[in-house]
Design an enzyme around this catalytic site. Sequence first.
Site, PDB file in Angstrom:
ATOM      1  N   HIS A  54      -5.743   1.368   4.077  1.00 18.53           N
ATOM      2  CA  HIS A  54      -6.686   0.243   4.136  1.00 18.53           C
ATOM      3  C   HIS A  54      -5.905  -1.053   4.053  1.00 18.53           C
ATOM      4  O   HIS A  54      -4.696  -1.055   3.854  1.00 18.53           O
ATOM      5  CB  HIS A  54      -7.764   0.346   3.046  1.00 18.53           C
ATOM      6  CG  HIS A  54      -7.260   0.251   1.643  1.00 18.53           C
ATOM      7  ND1 HIS A  54      -6.442   1.208   1.067  1.00 18.53           N
ATOM      8  CD2 HIS A  54      -7.458  -0.690   0.664  1.00 18.53           C
ATOM      9  CE1 HIS A  54      -6.182   0.869  -0.185  1.00 18.53           C
ATOM     10  NE2 HIS A  54      -6.777  -0.268  -0.450  1.00 18.53           N
ATOM     11  N   HIS A  56      -5.806  -3.774   2.018  1.00  9.24           N
ATOM     12  CA  HIS A  56      -5.449  -4.563   0.842  1.00  9.24           C
ATOM     13  C   HIS A  56      -3.951  -4.824   0.779  1.00  9.24           C
ATOM     14  O   HIS A  56      -3.137  -3.965   1.150  1.00  9.24           O
ATOM     15  CB  HIS A  56      -5.926  -3.865  -0.431  1.00  9.24           C
ATOM     16  CG  HIS A  56      -7.403  -3.981  -0.638  1.00  9.24           C
ATOM     17  ND1 HIS A  56      -8.107  -3.185  -1.524  1.00  9.24           N
ATOM     18  CD2 HIS A  56      -8.333  -4.799  -0.068  1.00  9.24           C
ATOM     19  CE1 HIS A  56      -9.393  -3.512  -1.492  1.00  9.24           C
ATOM     20  NE2 HIS A  56      -9.556  -4.483  -0.618  1.00  9.24           N
ATOM     21  N   ASP A  58      -1.726  -4.923  -1.468  1.00 13.84           N
ATOM     22  CA  ASP A  58      -0.826  -4.026  -2.203  1.00 13.84           C
ATOM     23  C   ASP A  58      -0.665  -2.676  -1.509  1.00 13.84           C
ATOM     24  O   ASP A  58      -0.071  -1.750  -2.082  1.00 13.84           O
ATOM     25  CB  ASP A  58      -1.290  -3.845  -3.652  1.00 13.84           C
ATOM     26  CG  ASP A  58      -2.661  -3.190  -3.778  1.00 13.84           C
ATOM     27  OD1 ASP A  58      -3.467  -3.298  -2.840  1.00 13.84           O
ATOM     28  OD2 ASP A  58      -2.923  -2.563  -4.826  1.00 13.84           O
ATOM     29  N   HIS A  59      -1.142  -2.586  -0.269  1.00 16.28           N
ATOM     30  CA  HIS A  59      -0.929  -1.394   0.557  1.00 16.28           C
ATOM     31  C   HIS A  59      -0.258  -1.730   1.890  1.00 16.28           C
ATOM     32  O   HIS A  59       0.277  -0.831   2.534  1.00 16.28           O
ATOM     33  CB  HIS A  59      -2.253  -0.672   0.806  1.00 16.28           C
ATOM     34  CG  HIS A  59      -2.840  -0.087  -0.436  1.00 16.28           C
ATOM     35  ND1 HIS A  59      -2.818   1.257  -0.714  1.00 16.28           N
ATOM     36  CD2 HIS A  59      -3.420  -0.678  -1.506  1.00 16.28           C
ATOM     37  CE1 HIS A  59      -3.384   1.478  -1.900  1.00 16.28           C
ATOM     38  NE2 HIS A  59      -3.745   0.315  -2.395  1.00 16.28           N
ATOM     39  N   HIS A 113     -14.436   2.123  -1.041  1.00 16.33           N
ATOM     40  CA  HIS A 113     -13.545   1.111  -1.625  1.00 16.33           C
ATOM     41  C   HIS A 113     -13.464  -0.078  -0.677  1.00 16.33           C
ATOM     42  O   HIS A 113     -13.584  -1.233  -1.099  1.00 16.33           O
ATOM     43  CB  HIS A 113     -12.178   1.738  -1.867  1.00 16.33           C
ATOM     44  CG  HIS A 113     -11.169   0.797  -2.456  1.00 16.33           C
ATOM     45  ND1 HIS A 113     -11.295   0.270  -3.723  1.00 16.33           N
ATOM     46  CD2 HIS A 113     -10.010   0.303  -1.957  1.00 16.33           C
ATOM     47  CE1 HIS A 113     -10.261  -0.519  -3.975  1.00 16.33           C
ATOM     48  NE2 HIS A 113      -9.470  -0.510  -2.915  1.00 16.33           N
ATOM     49  N   ASP A 137      -6.864   4.331  -2.180  1.00 16.25           N
ATOM     50  CA  ASP A 137      -7.630   3.962  -3.370  1.00 16.25           C
ATOM     51  C   ASP A 137      -9.022   4.581  -3.367  1.00 16.25           C
ATOM     52  O   ASP A 137      -9.925   4.066  -4.041  1.00 16.25           O
ATOM     53  CB  ASP A 137      -7.757   2.441  -3.460  1.00 16.25           C
ATOM     54  CG  ASP A 137      -6.461   1.758  -3.858  1.00 16.25           C
ATOM     55  OD1 ASP A 137      -5.485   2.459  -4.184  1.00 16.25           O
ATOM     56  OD2 ASP A 137      -6.419   0.511  -3.837  1.00 16.25           O
ATOM     57  N   HIS A 175      -1.975   4.687  -7.133  1.00 18.44           N
ATOM     58  CA  HIS A 175      -1.759   3.945  -8.375  1.00 18.44           C
ATOM     59  C   HIS A 175      -1.605   4.902  -9.551  1.00 18.44           C
ATOM     60  O   HIS A 175      -2.183   5.993  -9.562  1.00 18.44           O
ATOM     61  CB  HIS A 175      -2.933   3.003  -8.660  1.00 18.44           C
ATOM     62  CG  HIS A 175      -3.054   1.877  -7.695  1.00 18.44           C
ATOM     63  ND1 HIS A 175      -2.360   0.691  -7.834  1.00 18.44           N
ATOM     64  CD2 HIS A 175      -3.806   1.748  -6.571  1.00 18.44           C
ATOM     65  CE1 HIS A 175      -2.674  -0.116  -6.831  1.00 18.44           C
ATOM     66  NE2 HIS A 175      -3.554   0.508  -6.048  1.00 18.44           N
TER      67      HIS A 175
END
Length: 257
Positions: A54, A56, A58-59, A113, A137, A175
């Site tokens: 996805h 975001h 942090d990905h 998410h 996530d 995570h």
Amino acid sequence: MQVIRLEALSDNYIFLLHDAQENIAAVVDPAVAEPVLKQLAQLKAELVAILNTHHHHDHVGGNQQLIQHFPQVTVYGGVEDRGRIPGQQVFLQQGDRISFGDRVAEIVFVPGHTRAHIAYYFPPAPAGETGELFCGDTLFAGGCGRLFEGTPTQMLDSLAKLRALPDNTRVWCAHEYTLKNLQFALTVDGENADLQKRYDQVKACRDRQQATVPSLLGVEKRTNPFLRWEQPSLQLAANSHDSVQTFARIRGMKDRF
């Protein structure tokens, strides 16, 4: 196919897939580029694919730097993430398949998410070994992701797709949230002996600063409250006999935990 877990940021995991025969690699959700580049240099491997679950940051935060180092790399993501994943070239949807070395991943569309979230599932090869699930996530060890762009119905349907996979599937979530997830799980499913035992194991693991990822899907089915919405104990905690409402109320409790 070897899976190498790399730590990033405060609690992220990046996963590098290495095919030793061809000495090629693919990376799942590169939050940052540096640990990926370091591992590739050690392996002397070529990066051929970036597999994003996805959009975001942090990905996908390492995408552009990895593309600069490996201009021929192919960047994958969900079809509904068009325009949100840096460098995306391939737009995937439910039922698509992609190849890496001699393995084939099945694409599972798992909105909730985010509206566009996908997961990559590599069935066992050969049969009888573990499958590999890269779920971003959506599903966590002992938990699930927050609902930022999706509805409880969408998230439950997505988790049901993942729950239907074989028990001997390794869950490579993005995570290190497991200990806190299980602390919450005990508040809604405290009589679950499997959960109690798992909490003790995970706490000991984290006390030694060891990773808890991957987990096994069979363990998740027995201990993760977000895969157990039909269980009487969870429905009692949520004061509902409706699956979606049970899930939504427990997710709300976790948001406030």
